[in-house]
Design an enzyme around this catalytic site. Structure first.
Site, mmCIF file in Angstrom:
data_model
loop_
_atom_site.group_PDB
_atom_site.id
_atom_site.type_symbol
_atom_site.label_atom_id
_atom_site.label_comp_id
_atom_site.label_asym_id
_atom_site.label_seq_id
_atom_site.Cartn_x
_atom_site.Cartn_y
_atom_site.Cartn_z
ATOM 1 C CG ASN A 32 76.715 23.260 96.217
ATOM 2 O OD1 ASN A 32 75.928 24.216 96.246
ATOM 3 N ND2 ASN A 32 77.143 22.730 95.078
ATOM 4 C CG ASN A 35 73.331 29.336 92.641
ATOM 5 O OD1 ASN A 35 74.072 30.217 92.223
ATOM 6 N ND2 ASN A 35 72.943 28.303 91.901
ATOM 7 C CB SER A 124 62.051 27.517 85.108
ATOM 8 O OG SER A 124 62.124 28.699 84.343
ATOM 9 C CB THR A 126 62.945 28.707 81.233
ATOM 10 O OG1 THR A 126 63.116 29.755 82.167
ATOM 11 C CG2 THR A 126 63.918 28.896 80.088
ATOM 12 C CE1 TYR A 148 67.405 26.943 85.201
ATOM 13 C CE2 TYR A 148 65.979 28.350 83.887
ATOM 14 C CZ TYR A 148 66.263 27.714 85.075
ATOM 15 O OH TYR A 148 65.404 27.853 86.133
ATOM 16 C CE LYS A 152 65.326 24.465 87.168
ATOM 17 N NZ LYS A 152 65.272 23.932 88.543
ATOM 18 C CG ASN A 198 66.685 36.955 87.193
ATOM 19 O OD1 ASN A 198 66.588 36.541 86.046
ATOM 20 N ND2 ASN A 198 66.880 36.149 88.230
ATOM 21 N NE ARG A 230 60.254 38.474 79.842
ATOM 22 C CZ ARG A 230 60.137 39.033 78.642
ATOM 23 N NH1 ARG A 230 59.011 39.669 78.313
ATOM 24 N NH2 ARG A 230 61.118 38.993 77.779
ATOM 25 C CG ASP A 294 65.251 39.635 75.840
ATOM 26 O OD1 ASP A 294 65.506 38.539 76.361
ATOM 27 O OD2 ASP A 294 65.756 40.705 76.220
#
Length: 339
Positions: A32, A35, A124, A126, A148, A152, A198, A230, A294
């Site tokens: 769509n 993004n 992810s 995450t 988020y 996932k 990011n 990271r 964090d």
């Protein structure tokens, strides 16, 4: 093989299309453009010298999605489409659940109706939440700390349950760490909407002059230089991992979660210094207080990807930064708005 790709016009999706087309697969993209960009798809066609089907649509539109899957009749699906900003997910959680969970359920239903039982899912790291130990391996507890991550994790569980009740079905859940970089041509890359969420795209926009300074959130962590560290992976390596996962899924049944990272950690300062080398100019930054939530360090155990997929990353930090800078300097404002 016929591969249906949701979210193929996005950052990771467009790079994966290059790998799929180069391998000779027939592709249908369903997107769509929330993004992604149709310009990215046009450039994929130019880079690959291959064509593909494109259907504009939303995975939340159950009927349109089912129709597109039925018309294409895929052998397999790669599912990228979804919302992906941690901060935004705290503000509009219902939209995240609707898109990332209900949208995935719509896709599985469409696959069932079309007789397709093979999926590679864009997940992810995450989902792991706070580290109980490092590196993160695939048996680390799944305990996400934001909407988020929870969407996932929930989509993963839906897919896992689907494989348990669908004879012959196979699913690979690829848990990404931190994708960065761009295609070597500089023609496709990461084009975040608004303020980047990011680190590397923010650094890139500072380097090209779109933003004045970078904020580094804390320099008092227990790391090599005090800044957070990271696991960054080149998006072209990540695309190759999808191709390997697609091939692996053809020979197995059931569901496998697999980390996709390099297995090494890079600090914020190390990334900023590498980007300065790539663009040939210093990156101005300020040290500001830590952000809530964090963590000091996050990186992957990658032995499962190597063992099951035969996949290993090829690109180092300098290659990541050089490719990102080539993309950003050639496309300072990202993809053009015109279709």
């Amino acid at each position: 093989m016929k591969v249906f790709v949701t979210g193929g016009a996005g950052y990771i999706g467009s790079h994966t299309l290059i790998a799929l087309l180069a391998a000779g697969h027939e592709v249908c993209v369903f997107d769509n453009y929330s993004n992604g960009s149709p310009v990215a798809l046009a450039r994929v066609r130019q880079l690959s010298n291959c064509d593909m089907e494109v259907v504009e649509g939303d995975i939340c539109d159950e009927e349109a999605l089912a129709r597109a899957v039925a018309d294409f009749a895929p052998d397999a699906v790669i599912h990228f489409a979804g919302l992906k900003a941690v901060g935004e997910s705290n503000d509009i959680p219902l939209r995240y659940y609707r898109t990332n969970v209900t949208g995935s359920m719509n896709l599985l239903g469409a696959m069932d109706a079309a007789g397709c039982g093979r999926i590679v899912f864009s997940s992810s790291a995450t989902v792991y939440g706070e580290a109980q130990y490092l590196p993160f391996d695939e048996v680390h507890p799944v305990a996400p700390t934001n909407p988020y991550g929870r969407t996932k994790a929930m989509a993963e569980q839906v897919i896992r349950d689907w494989t348990l009740t669908t004879p012959g079905a196979s699913a690979v859940l690829l848990r990404y760490f931190n994708p960065v970089g761009a295609h070597e041509s500089g023609r496709i890359g990461e084009d975040p909407q608004g303020i980047p969420n990011n680190l590397m795209p923010f650094v890139a926009q500072v380097a090209v002059g779109r933003r004045e300074r970078l904020s580094i959130f804390g320099d008092d962590y227990d790391t090599r230089d005090g800044t957070g560290e990271r696991d960054y992976i080149h998006v072209v390596d990540l695309a190759a991992a999808h191709l390997a996962a697609l091939e692996f899924s053809g020979g197995v049944e059931g569901c496998e979660a697999i980390n996709v990272g390099t297995g090494t950690s890079i600090t914020v300062r190390e990334l900023v210094d590498a980007y300065a080398r790539a663009c040939g100019r210093p990156i101005p930054f300020d040290i500001v207080p830590r952000r809530p939530g964090d963590v000091a360090s996050s990186y992957a155990a990658t032995d499962k990807a190597e063992r099951l997929l035969g996949w290993k990353p090829k690109f180092d930090l300098d290659a990541m930064c050089l490719s990102s800078w080539r993309w950003q300097s050639d496309n300072p404002d990202g993809f053009p708005l015109a279709k």
